[in-house]
Design a protein around this motif. Structure first.
Motif, PDB file in Angstrom:
ATOM      1  N   MET A  61      75.369  82.381  74.711  1.00  0.00           N
ATOM      2  CA  MET A  61      74.706  83.202  75.733  1.00  0.00           C
ATOM      3  C   MET A  61      73.933  82.374  76.766  1.00  0.00           C
ATOM      4  SD  MET A  61      74.142  86.492  76.418  1.00  0.00           S
ATOM      5  CE  MET A  61      73.965  87.537  74.955  1.00  0.00           C
ATOM      6  N   PRO A  62      73.167  81.360  76.345  1.00  0.00           N
ATOM      7  CA  PRO A  62      72.381  80.601  77.346  1.00  0.00           C
ATOM      8  C   PRO A  62      73.263  79.991  78.444  1.00  0.00           C
ATOM      9  CG  PRO A  62      71.639  80.068  75.132  1.00  0.00           C
ATOM     10  CD  PRO A  62      72.884  80.899  74.978  1.00  0.00           C
ATOM     11  N   GLY A  63      74.399  79.439  78.055  1.00  0.00           N
ATOM     12  CA  GLY A  63      75.282  78.821  79.042  1.00  0.00           C
ATOM     13  C   GLY A  63      75.914  79.848  79.961  1.00  0.00           C
ATOM     14  N   VAL A  64      76.249  80.988  79.396  1.00  0.00           N
ATOM     15  CA  VAL A  64      76.906  82.032  80.184  1.00  0.00           C
ATOM     16  C   VAL A  64      75.914  82.668  81.163  1.00  0.00           C
ATOM     17  CG1 VAL A  64      78.059  84.286  80.056  1.00  0.00           C
ATOM     18  CG2 VAL A  64      78.603  82.507  78.375  1.00  0.00           C
ATOM     19  N   ARG A  65      74.736  82.976  80.681  1.00  0.00           N
ATOM     20  CA  ARG A  65      73.777  83.697  81.521  1.00  0.00           C
ATOM     21  C   ARG A  65      73.084  82.802  82.553  1.00  0.00           C
ATOM     22  NH1 ARG A  65      70.879  88.580  81.646  1.00  0.00           N
ATOM     23  NH2 ARG A  65      68.964  88.318  82.822  1.00  0.00           N
ATOM     24  N   TYR A  66      72.845  81.545  82.200  1.00  0.00           N
ATOM     25  CA  TYR A  66      71.952  80.723  83.029  1.00  0.00           C
ATOM     26  C   TYR A  66      72.627  79.568  83.759  1.00  0.00           C
ATOM     27  CZ  TYR A  66      68.427  83.363  80.499  1.00  0.00           C
ATOM     28  OH  TYR A  66      67.683  84.385  79.977  1.00  0.00           O
ATOM     29  N   HIS A  67      73.975  79.543  83.815  1.00  0.00           N
ATOM     30  CA  HIS A  67      74.609  78.366  84.418  1.00  0.00           C
ATOM     31  C   HIS A  67      74.442  78.279  85.934  1.00  0.00           C
ATOM     32  CE1 HIS A  67      78.037  81.237  84.744  1.00  0.00           C
ATOM     33  NE2 HIS A  67      78.436  80.492  85.761  1.00  0.00           N
ATOM     34  N   HIS A  68      73.945  79.349  86.563  1.00  0.00           N
ATOM     35  CA  HIS A  68      73.667  79.256  88.006  1.00  0.00           C
ATOM     36  C   HIS A  68      72.182  79.172  88.318  1.00  0.00           C
ATOM     37  CE1 HIS A  68      77.669  79.448  89.701  1.00  0.00           C
ATOM     38  NE2 HIS A  68      77.982  80.387  88.831  1.00  0.00           N
ATOM     39  N   GLU A  69      71.374  78.946  87.282  1.00  0.00           N
ATOM     40  CA  GLU A  69      69.963  78.644  87.560  1.00  0.00           C
ATOM     41  C   GLU A  69      69.903  77.251  88.191  1.00  0.00           C
ATOM     42  OE1 GLU A  69      67.731  80.775  87.395  1.00  0.00           O
ATOM     43  OE2 GLU A  69      68.288  82.244  85.857  1.00  0.00           O
ATOM     44  N   ARG A  70      68.877  77.011  88.982  1.00  0.00           N
ATOM     45  CA  ARG A  70      68.703  75.696  89.612  1.00  0.00           C
ATOM     46  C   ARG A  70      67.419  75.061  89.100  1.00  0.00           C
ATOM     47  NH1 ARG A  70      71.239  75.024  94.943  1.00  0.00           N
ATOM     48  NH2 ARG A  70      69.366  73.847  95.457  1.00  0.00           N
ATOM     49  N   PHE A  71      67.410  73.752  89.018  1.00  0.00           N
ATOM     50  CA  PHE A  71      66.288  73.033  88.419  1.00  0.00           C
ATOM     51  C   PHE A  71      64.958  73.374  89.112  1.00  0.00           C
ATOM     52  CE2 PHE A  71      63.938  69.157  87.036  1.00  0.00           C
ATOM     53  CZ  PHE A  71      64.178  69.268  85.682  1.00  0.00           C
ATOM     54  N   ASP A  72      65.010  73.631  90.430  1.00  0.00           N
ATOM     55  CA  ASP A  72      63.777  73.933  91.161  1.00  0.00           C
ATOM     56  C   ASP A  72      63.384  75.412  91.088  1.00  0.00           C
ATOM     57  OD1 ASP A  72      65.577  75.216  92.834  1.00  0.00           O
ATOM     58  OD2 ASP A  72      65.239  73.905  94.563  1.00  0.00           O
ATOM     59  N   GLY A  73      64.134  76.205  90.337  1.00  0.00           N
ATOM     60  CA  GLY A  73      63.762  77.606  90.140  1.00  0.00           C
ATOM     61  C   GLY A  73      64.338  78.565  91.164  1.00  0.00           C
ATOM     62  N   SER A  74      65.199  78.065  92.055  1.00  0.00           N
ATOM     63  CA  SER A  74      65.714  78.933  93.121  1.00  0.00           C
ATOM     64  C   SER A  74      67.089  79.524  92.795  1.00  0.00           C
ATOM     65  CB  SER A  74      65.779  78.155  94.444  1.00  0.00           C
ATOM     66  OG  SER A  74      66.754  77.129  94.371  1.00  0.00           O
ATOM     67  N   GLY A  75      67.519  79.383  91.535  1.00  0.00           N
ATOM     68  CA  GLY A  75      68.833  79.898  91.162  1.00  0.00           C
ATOM     69  C   GLY A  75      68.793  81.348  90.693  1.00  0.00           C
ATOM     70  N   ILE A  83      79.435  88.786  76.233  1.00  0.00           N
ATOM     71  CA  ILE A  83      79.167  87.951  75.058  1.00  0.00           C
ATOM     72  C   ILE A  83      78.304  88.710  74.051  1.00  0.00           C
ATOM     73  CG2 ILE A  83      78.030  85.828  74.263  1.00  0.00           C
ATOM     74  CD1 ILE A  83      80.666  85.419  75.834  1.00  0.00           C
ATOM     75  N   GLY A  84      77.436  89.565  74.569  1.00  0.00           N
ATOM     76  CA  GLY A  84      76.553  90.350  73.705  1.00  0.00           C
ATOM     77  C   GLY A  84      77.286  91.251  72.735  1.00  0.00           C
ATOM     78  N   PHE A  85      78.542  91.565  73.046  1.00  0.00           N
ATOM     79  CA  PHE A  85      79.337  92.411  72.149  1.00  0.00           C
ATOM     80  C   PHE A  85      79.906  91.630  70.981  1.00  0.00           C
ATOM     81  CE2 PHE A  85      79.748  94.975  76.096  1.00  0.00           C
ATOM     82  CZ  PHE A  85      79.165  96.140  75.603  1.00  0.00           C
ATOM     83  N   ALA A  86      79.867  90.298  71.055  1.00  0.00           N
ATOM     84  CA  ALA A  86      80.501  89.482  70.023  1.00  0.00           C
ATOM     85  C   ALA A  86      79.440  88.625  69.328  1.00  0.00           C
ATOM     86  CB  ALA A  86      81.579  88.590  70.643  1.00  0.00           C
ATOM     87  N   ASP A  87      78.947  89.140  68.207  1.00  0.00           N
ATOM     88  CA  ASP A  87      77.852  88.477  67.500  1.00  0.00           C
ATOM     89  C   ASP A  87      78.204  87.037  67.115  1.00  0.00           C
ATOM     90  OD1 ASP A  87      75.199  88.851  66.613  1.00  0.00           O
ATOM     91  OD2 ASP A  87      75.932  88.761  64.541  1.00  0.00           O
ATOM     92  N   GLU A  88      79.490  86.785  66.836  1.00  0.00           N
ATOM     93  CA  GLU A  88      79.921  85.451  66.374  1.00  0.00           C
ATOM     94  C   GLU A  88      79.679  84.375  67.426  1.00  0.00           C
ATOM     95  OE1 GLU A  88      81.722  88.144  66.512  1.00  0.00           O
ATOM     96  OE2 GLU A  88      82.526  88.613  64.520  1.00  0.00           O
ATOM     97  N   ILE A  89      79.648  84.773  68.700  1.00  0.00           N
ATOM     98  CA  ILE A  89      79.501  83.754  69.749  1.00  0.00           C
ATOM     99  C   ILE A  89      78.204  83.936  70.549  1.00  0.00           C
ATOM    100  CG2 ILE A  89      81.949  83.175  69.981  1.00  0.00           C
ATOM    101  CD1 ILE A  89      82.059  85.068  72.398  1.00  0.00           C
ATOM    102  N   LYS A  90      77.229  84.589  69.918  1.00  0.00           N
ATOM    103  CA  LYS A  90      75.979  84.859  70.651  1.00  0.00           C
ATOM    104  C   LYS A  90      75.264  83.572  71.086  1.00  0.00           C
ATOM    105  CE  LYS A  90      72.861  85.404  66.644  1.00  0.00           C
ATOM    106  NZ  LYS A  90      73.596  84.432  65.831  1.00  0.00           N
ATOM    107  N   ASP A  91      75.530  82.471  70.388  1.00  0.00           N
ATOM    108  CA  ASP A  91      74.828  81.228  70.717  1.00  0.00           C
ATOM    109  C   ASP A  91      75.330  80.567  72.001  1.00  0.00           C
ATOM    110  OD1 ASP A  91      73.271  81.612  68.525  1.00  0.00           O
ATOM    111  OD2 ASP A  91      74.376  80.231  67.229  1.00  0.00           O
TER     112      ASP A  91
END
Ligand SMILES: [Fe+2]
Length: 161
Positions: free
Chosen positions: A75-89, A65-73
């Motif tokens: 990034m949060p969903g792509v990078r962090y979708h396997h984080e867990r609410f308790d911090g263990s992701g 996603i970092g290569f495509a400036d048009e869709i940089k927004d």
């Protein structure tokens, strides 16, 4: 993507936020392009080594996603979708509201989607059973407030839960 947008409507997100969420929901697993097919298609559980490789897909996706400036927004969903609410992701072990909203939404809607469609390694379960499954992860895996809203939406659509 449809489930994410239902949550977005309930949260009254802006049209720009909805656009980003829509695209992030479609592309969140784009990093799997960089994962060996043998791992992606494997039935049953992954070995520890395979699991480590698989866990790289959010970072690979974020790089793509970092290569495509048009869709940089998205990034949060792509990078962090396997984080867990308790911090263990993964990849960064973010917790609670430190996890971007886009990613907290996708964590719920993607899990629900995955449970309710057939996978190579598991048969689909019905919506009712899927909601119960998600509720097992309330507070640990999922944002409780968002999950409550999501369950409300799904119940209103008649899952019978
Ligand atoms: Fe993923």
């Amino acid at each position: 993507m449809r489930y994410s947008l239902k949550l977005a409507d309930a949260l009254a997100l802006s049209s720009k936020e909805k656009e980003d969420l829509k695209l992030a929901s479609i592309l969140h697993d784009i990093g799997k392009i960089g994962i060996d097919d043998a791992i992606l298609r494997k039935g049953g559980s992954l070995s520890a080594e395979e699991e480590l490789k698989m866990r790289r897909h959010p970072e690979i996706g974020a790089r793509i996603i970092g290569f495509a400036d048009e869709i940089k927004d998205i990034m949060p969903g792509v990078r962090y979708h396997h984080e867990r609410f308790d911090g263990s992701g993964y990849p960064d072990g973010l917790a609670r509201e430190a996890i971007p909203l886009q990613a907290r939404i996708i964590a719920i809607t993607d899990a629900f989607d995955a449970l309710t469609i057939d996978r190579p390694y598991r048969k689909a379960i019905d919506r009712e059973a899927a909601l119960v499954e998600l509720l097992n992860g309330v507070g640990s895996q999922f944002d409780p407030a968002l999950l409550e809203i999501f369950c409300g939406i799904m119940r209103a659509e008649g899952t019978g839960v």
